[in-house]
Scaffold this active site. Structure first.
Site, PDB file in Angstrom:
ATOM      1  N   ASP A 217       0.838  -1.198   0.000  1.00  0.00           N
ATOM      2  CA  ASP A 217       0.000   0.000   0.000  1.00  0.00           C
ATOM      3  C   ASP A 217       0.877   1.255   0.000  1.00  0.00           C
ATOM      4  O   ASP A 217       1.863   1.332   0.742  1.00  0.00           O
ATOM      5  CB  ASP A 217      -0.876  -0.023   1.268  1.00  0.00           C
ATOM      6  CG  ASP A 217      -1.922   1.070   1.274  1.00  0.00           C
ATOM      7  OD1 ASP A 217      -2.773   1.061   0.379  1.00  0.00           O
ATOM      8  OD2 ASP A 217      -1.878   1.933   2.180  1.00  0.00           O
ATOM      9  N   GLU A 270       8.814 -18.496  -4.835  1.00  0.00           N
ATOM     10  CA  GLU A 270       8.556 -17.349  -5.725  1.00  0.00           C
ATOM     11  C   GLU A 270       7.500 -16.400  -5.160  1.00  0.00           C
ATOM     12  O   GLU A 270       6.447 -16.171  -5.754  1.00  0.00           O
ATOM     13  CB  GLU A 270       8.135 -17.838  -7.121  1.00  0.00           C
ATOM     14  CG  GLU A 270       9.196 -18.652  -7.813  1.00  0.00           C
ATOM     15  CD  GLU A 270       8.771 -19.041  -9.209  1.00  0.00           C
ATOM     16  OE1 GLU A 270       8.966 -18.223 -10.116  1.00  0.00           O
ATOM     17  OE2 GLU A 270       8.211 -20.135  -9.385  1.00  0.00           O
TER      18      GLU A 270
HETATM   19  C1  NOJ Z   1      -4.566   2.859  -0.966  1.00  0.00           C
HETATM   20  C2  NOJ Z   1      -5.710   1.960  -0.608  1.00  0.00           C
HETATM   21  O1  NOJ Z   1      -6.064   1.224  -1.753  1.00  0.00           O
HETATM   22  C3  NOJ Z   1      -6.821   2.853  -0.121  1.00  0.00           C
HETATM   23  O2  NOJ Z   1      -8.035   2.146   0.034  1.00  0.00           O
HETATM   24  C4  NOJ Z   1      -6.392   3.491   1.165  1.00  0.00           C
HETATM   25  O3  NOJ Z   1      -7.374   4.416   1.579  1.00  0.00           O
HETATM   26  C5  NOJ Z   1      -5.070   4.252   0.985  1.00  0.00           C
HETATM   27  N1  NOJ Z   1      -4.097   3.512   0.249  1.00  0.00           N
HETATM   28  C6  NOJ Z   1      -4.456   4.589   2.326  1.00  0.00           C
HETATM   29  O4  NOJ Z   1      -3.968   3.446   2.949  1.00  0.00           O
END
Ligand code: NOJ
Length: 538
Positions: A217, A270
């Site tokens: 993320d 992997e």
């Molecule tokens: C990207 C995630 O896909 C989203 O849902 C989230 O709000 C933000 N990052 C912050 O973590």
């Protein structure tokens, strides 16, 4: 059932490089299947529905965060990275899910959220209490005579300032802390080696439980420019993805990804890393997938491309060139839990038109070389839900922008499985967001066996993609075609797409394998309807 995967720790066979052409299905955990009747999807619910994904023909499942969390941002605010939130189950449920997926031949990718924690994380609580954990986050004194102004002009992606002022233990106003997202998501300080060590340990924790990789993320966010300079402009969220910002896409993030690549490779099987990185160009995105960094990055340029043959060709070419320049596979994605479903984007108010285009876009995407990401429900042709009442909405950006933005709940409505009434087999109680009555005819059960359904189109496309030699990873070229058309050629295979408003007649390109709409044929001339795509064996 598909063949079970070898145990990840088994003696290394020749690498399959499975991710290079894998079709990966995104499960938004709270909206997939609810096993305990609380209206929220959970891990046992997913485990019970894995046969659907195996029958669909995908290679892997990506699960959005299911860790202990106050759920201020749908679980992207993690309070404990090694615990499953009781809302979603237990660690034993996670183990069972991973093992069952492997028995079905499905790999499992989990989310890791390294840019920020929850404000309820033990580290942040320690930091607020004035402990040494303060240096694990970005605390700064405010500007102005009494420190009443934020330390710089950075804005949160969810609207409003990216800083919140704290109150000192004695009740007086204190320093400010940085949160690029909601105030409940304080940004971690990746200058501190303890942060690196903790995330190495978290990755190991899940790798040892058998996961096959991580979706990272905000992979472009962990490192901030030295001195945290002002940007000098408003509406910074609109600048994301079009330029390097002092808080996004800083070169320093690549050291983190190089370290994680080494860590992933120290395990057998992997295991992969996938960057959720918003970079201003395909070239800068490619930096995240250099041979010693992550394996894949989401291709948001493809997702953002309008329904236009020329624009699509340009994005495909640029994506392939950029990923190819570093030897990485390209990825393709049309929808996810953060954007309006592509059916509704393409339809702009006309769902029938949107569905025709969405079906055609899926065939184009699955014909391209590389790896494709599907978002749960797109195989059912689900539209965005646009009429959710404000009181059921949960997206934090909705509340931080007075409803101007942050309409991400409309793509997160629980999916329909079967039955005549809501929640259509999602669970036994009403789902956490209401499902439209029209979804009765869109359920998995309603579409199964109907050759014209979107579900059967996806199933056939995924089966063909596996059967046809040369699809997946490998080369492609464009055949010259009239405006509005794309004509893509791969070994033994051709894909024709008509993005125009009128049917187009063509010399028969080959023998028909699959099409998103009914084609008319007259001898050796075929008619490709408006907004349709067809696959041909040549
Ligand atoms: C990207 C995630 O896909 C989203 O849902 C989230 O709000 C933000 N990052 C912050 O973590």
């Amino acid at each position: 059932m598909t063949a079970a995967l070898p145990a990840p720790t088994a003696a290394a066979a020749a690498p399959s490089r499975w991710w290079r052409d894998a079709v990966i299905y995104q499960v938004y955990v709270r909206s997939f299947a609810d096993s305990d009747g609380d209206g929220v999807g959970d891990l046992p619910g997913i485990t019970a529905r894995l046969p659907h994904l195996a029958a669909l023909g995908v290679d892997a499942v990506w699960l959005t965060p299911f860790y202990a969390s106050p759920q201020a941002d749908g679980g992207y605010d993690v309070a404990d990275y090694r615990e499953v939130d009781p809302l979603f189950g237990t660690l034993a449920d996670a183990d069972r899910l991973i093992a069952t997926a492997h028995e079905h031949g499905l790999r499992v990718i989990v989310d890791v959220v390294p840019n920020h924690t929850s404000d309820r994380h033990a580290w942040f609580r320690g930091a607020l209490a004035g402990g040494p954990e303060r240096d694990l986050y970005h605390f700064r004194p405010g500007k102005g005579t009494d420190g009443q102004l934020p330390p710089n002009d950075w804005e949160s992606v969810f609207g409003g300032p990216a800083w919140t002022r704290t109150t000192d233990p004695d009740g007086t106003p204190g320093d400010w802390y940085l949160h690029l997202f909601a105030p409940q998501q304080p940004d971690l300080n990746w200058e501190n080696p303890a942060v690196h060590a903790e995330f190495d340990s978290i990755l190991r924790f899940w790798l040892e439980r058998g996961v096959d990789g991580f979706r990272v993320d905000v992979a472009h966010g962990m490192v901030k420019a030295p001195g945290m300079p002002d940007i000098g402009a408003r509406e910074q969220a609109k600048m994301i993805g079009s330029q390097v910002l002092p808080f996004f896409d800083q070169d320093g993030v690549h050291a983190v990804h190089r370290n994680w690549r080494r860590l992933l490779e120290s395990y057998g099987g992997e295991r992969i890393g996938v960057a959720e990185a918003w970079a201003p160009s395909p070239e800068r995105l490619a930096l995240y997938v250099r041979p010693d960094e992550l394996h894949q990055a989401f291709n948001f340029q493809f997702l953002g491309c309008p329904w236009d043959a020329e624009a699509m060709r340009a994005v495909v070419d640029a994506s392939l060139a950029a990923a190819g320049s570093v030897g990485a596979p390209t990825t393709w994605v049309l929808s996810n839990h953060d954007v309006v479903r592509h059916l509704s984007r393409y339809g702009a108010g006309d769902d029938a038109l949107g569905l025709r285009r969405a079906r055609a876009a899926a065939l184009l995407m699955l014909a391209l070389p590389g790896s494709a990401y599907l978002y749960q429900g797109e195989e059912l042709g689900l539209p965005e839900v646009t009429d959710l009442p404000d009181e059921v909405r949960q997206d934090p950006s909705f509340f931080r922008t007075d409803g101007q933005d942050g309409l991400r709940d409309g793509c997160r409505v629980p999916i329909p499985w079967e039955g005549e009434e809501a929640p259509y087999g999602f669970g036994t109680a009403a789902g956490w967001l209401p499902q439209p009555a029209s979804w009765r005819s869109l359920s998995v059960a309603a579409q199964t066996g109907d050759a014209d359904s979107t579900l059967e189109l996806y199933r056939r496309a995924l089966r063909l993609r596996k059967e046809l030699d040369g699809l997946g990873d490998g080369g492609m070229r464009w055949q010259q075609s009239p405006p509005g058309l794309l004509d893509l050629v791969r070994p033994g295979f051709r894909c024709t797409l008509n993005t125009g408003p009128l049917p187009v007649q063509l010399p028969r390109p080959g023998s028909l394998l699959l099409s998103s709409a009914h084609l008319a044929a007259d001898g050796e001339t075929i008619t490709l309807p408006a907004d349709s795509c067809a696959w041909w064996a040549i």
